[in-house]
Design a protein around this motif. Structure first.
Motif, PDB file in Angstrom:
ATOM      1  N   ASN A  25      30.235  -9.076 -19.601  1.00 23.02           N
ATOM      2  CA  ASN A  25      28.878  -8.585 -19.833  1.00 23.02           C
ATOM      3  C   ASN A  25      28.842  -7.229 -20.532  1.00 23.02           C
ATOM      4  O   ASN A  25      27.812  -6.557 -20.546  1.00 23.02           O
ATOM      5  N   THR A  39      22.494  -7.860 -19.190  1.00 24.73           N
ATOM      6  CA  THR A  39      21.980  -8.016 -17.838  1.00 24.73           C
ATOM      7  C   THR A  39      21.773  -9.500 -17.547  1.00 24.73           C
ATOM      8  O   THR A  39      21.729 -10.321 -18.453  1.00 24.73           O
ATOM      9  N   THR A  40      21.639  -9.829 -16.278  1.00 27.19           N
ATOM     10  CA  THR A  40      21.501 -11.223 -15.870  1.00 27.19           C
ATOM     11  C   THR A  40      20.030 -11.605 -15.777  1.00 27.19           C
ATOM     12  O   THR A  40      19.264 -10.923 -15.080  1.00 27.19           O
ATOM     13  N   ARG A  43      17.298 -11.133 -12.646  1.00 29.39           N
ATOM     14  CA  ARG A  43      17.718 -10.063 -11.744  1.00 29.39           C
ATOM     15  C   ARG A  43      17.158  -8.719 -12.208  1.00 29.39           C
ATOM     16  O   ARG A  43      16.996  -8.483 -13.408  1.00 29.39           O
ATOM     17  N   THR A  89      27.877  -3.658 -11.015  1.00 27.07           N
ATOM     18  CA  THR A  89      28.317  -4.189 -12.305  1.00 27.07           C
ATOM     19  C   THR A  89      28.998  -3.145 -13.188  1.00 27.07           C
ATOM     20  O   THR A  89      30.089  -3.375 -13.690  1.00 27.07           O
ATOM     21  N   GLU A 145      22.791  -5.175  -9.877  1.00 25.16           N
ATOM     22  CA  GLU A 145      21.730  -6.164 -10.079  1.00 25.16           C
ATOM     23  C   GLU A 145      21.392  -6.844  -8.759  1.00 25.16           C
ATOM     24  O   GLU A 145      22.270  -7.106  -7.936  1.00 25.16           O
TER      25      GLU A 145
END
Length: 324
Positions: A25, A39-40, A43, A89, A145
Motif C-alpha cells: 500500500n 488507503t483501504t 475504512r 499501517t 485504519e
C-alpha cells in the motif's frame, strides 16, 4: 564513529538502508518530499503522535538502551491505535540527535523501531532528522485504519457495562524503579518497562463487536479511567481486589515496602487496555482473548472513578504521569 563524522545525509542514507518497506500500500516511500500510500476503501484513517525526550522519558544506559528507545517510541503510538480499534499501517519518524551521538547508537535505535514495525506490519515511510545540541528527541506519528463508524471512543461507556483490563497492571512503573535503583533481577518488570506490547489484536476484536470503549494505559489507570468516566458522563466503579497484578510486582513491593496500588493507579506505561463492554459481549471477547480481567462496572453518575478497597469506597482523582 560519531554523527558529525558522517554528516546529515550520511546518517540519513544509513537509516534509509535499514528500513524495509512493504510495497502493498506504499506508492512513494522514503526519498521524496512526501510519502504516498493507498488507503483501504470502507475504512477511516486514524492518526496518533507521541514524543520521547532523553532525560525526561528515558535515561540512556540507565533505564533504556537505544534499541529499547526506538522500539518503545513506535510501540507507544501503536498502543494508541489499538485503543481506537485500528490496524496500524504507516509511521513517520522525526528525530533530533546530538552530533556527538555514536552512529552505532542511532542505527540501534532505528533497529528497535524496525523490529516493532516488522512485528505489526507497519511501514516507516518518511520523517526528518535534525541536530539537537544536547538531549535526543524522538517523535513518531503513526497511522492506522478502522472500519467506518467502528472507532473505539472514550465516550462509549454505558451504565451496566463491565470495566476490564488486559494482562497485569503496574509492571512497567515498577520496572522503571528497578532500573533506577540498580537492583538485579526482576527481568519481567524491566522488560515490561522497556518493551511494552501494544494490544492490537484486542483493539481489533473490540472494534468488531462494535460496543463499549477503550483507552490505553500509558499514564496510570487512575488517569485513564477518569478520562473514560468524564467522556462518557458516567461513573466507573473499580474494585481493588479484582485488579490483576503479577507475582513479580508483589515481590518487588514486598521487598521495597511499596504499595502495589501506587503502581497500578499511577505507574503508567503499561500500554495495556482498559475497556468497557456489555456483560454478554465481554464473555464473547474473553473466549477469544483469555488474558482479560473484569475489574469493575459502569453506572450512572457524574464522571467520577469510585475505588472500592477493603469494603470502603473513595473517589480516585485523575492523578498519574503528567508532563507539567
Amino acid at each position: 564513529m560519531k554523527i558529525s563524522d558522517v554528516g546529515e545525509f550520511g546518517i540519513i542514507r544509513m537509516i534509509q538502508e535499514r528500513l524495509s518497506v512493504s510495497p502493498e500500500n506504499v506508492v512513494v516511500g522514503i526519498g521524496d518530499d512526501g510519502a504516498v500510500y493507498r488507503t483501504t476503501p470502507g475504512r477511516e484513517q486514524v492518526a496518533v503522535i507521541d514524543t520521547m525526550v532523553e532525560g525526561e522519558h528515558f535515561i540512556i544506559h540507565r533505564t533504556a538502551t537505544w534499541h529499547a528507545v526506538g522500539y518503545k517510541a513506535v510501540a507507544a503510538n501503536l498502543s494508541d491505535l489499538a485503543a481506537m480499534g485500528a490496524v496500524p499501517t504507516q509511521a513517520v519518524v522525526s528525530t533530533a540527535l546530538a552530533p556527538t551521538m555514536e552512529v552505532s547508537e542511532v542505527l540501534a535505535m532505528y533497529d528497535g523501531m524496525q523490529d516493532v514495525c516488522r512485528t505489526y506490519g507497519v511501514n516507516i515511510i518518511g520523517g526528518d532528522t535534525v541536530m539537537a545540541k544536547e538531549s535526543a528527541v524522538i517523535t513518531v506519528t503513526a497511522l492506522g485504519e478502522v472500519e467506518a463508524g467502528r472507532a473505539l471512543l472514550r465516550s462509549g461507556a454505558k451504565a451496566g457495562d463491565i470495566v476490564a483490563v488486559s494482562h497485569t497492571l503496574g509492571d512497567a512503573g515498577a520496572g522503571l524503579d528497578v532500573l533506577l535503583s540498580g537492583t538485579a533481577g526482576y527481568e519481567s518488570l524491566v522488560r515490561a518497562h522497556q518493551y511494552p506490547v501494544p494490544q492490537i489484536q484486542l483493539g481489533r476484536i473490540l472494534a468488531a463487536h462494535h460496543g463499549g470503549c477503550a483507552n490505553d494505559i500509558s499514564d496510570g489507570i487512575a488517569g485513564e479511567a477518569n478520562e473514560i468516566a468524564k467522556a462518557s458522563h458516567a461513573d466507573l466503579v473499580l474494585y481493588a481486589e479484582s485488579i490483576p497484578v503479577s507475582a513479580a510486582l508483589r515481590q518487588w513491593c514486598a521487598q521495597e515496602k511499596k504499595d502495589v496500588f501506587h503502581y497500578v493507579l499511577q505507574g503508567g506505561e503499561d500500554y495495556e487496555l482498559i475497556f468497557t463492554l456489555p456483560p454478554e459481549t465481554f464473555s464473547a471477547v474473553r473466549r477469544q482473548i483469555p488474558n482479560l480481567t473484569p475489574i469493575g462496572r459502569v453506572c450512572a453518575g457524574t464522571g467520577r472513578v469510585r475505588w472500592v478497597q477493603d469494603g470502603k469506597e473513595s473517589i480516585v482523582p485523575p492523578h498519574g504521569w503528567t508532563h507539567f
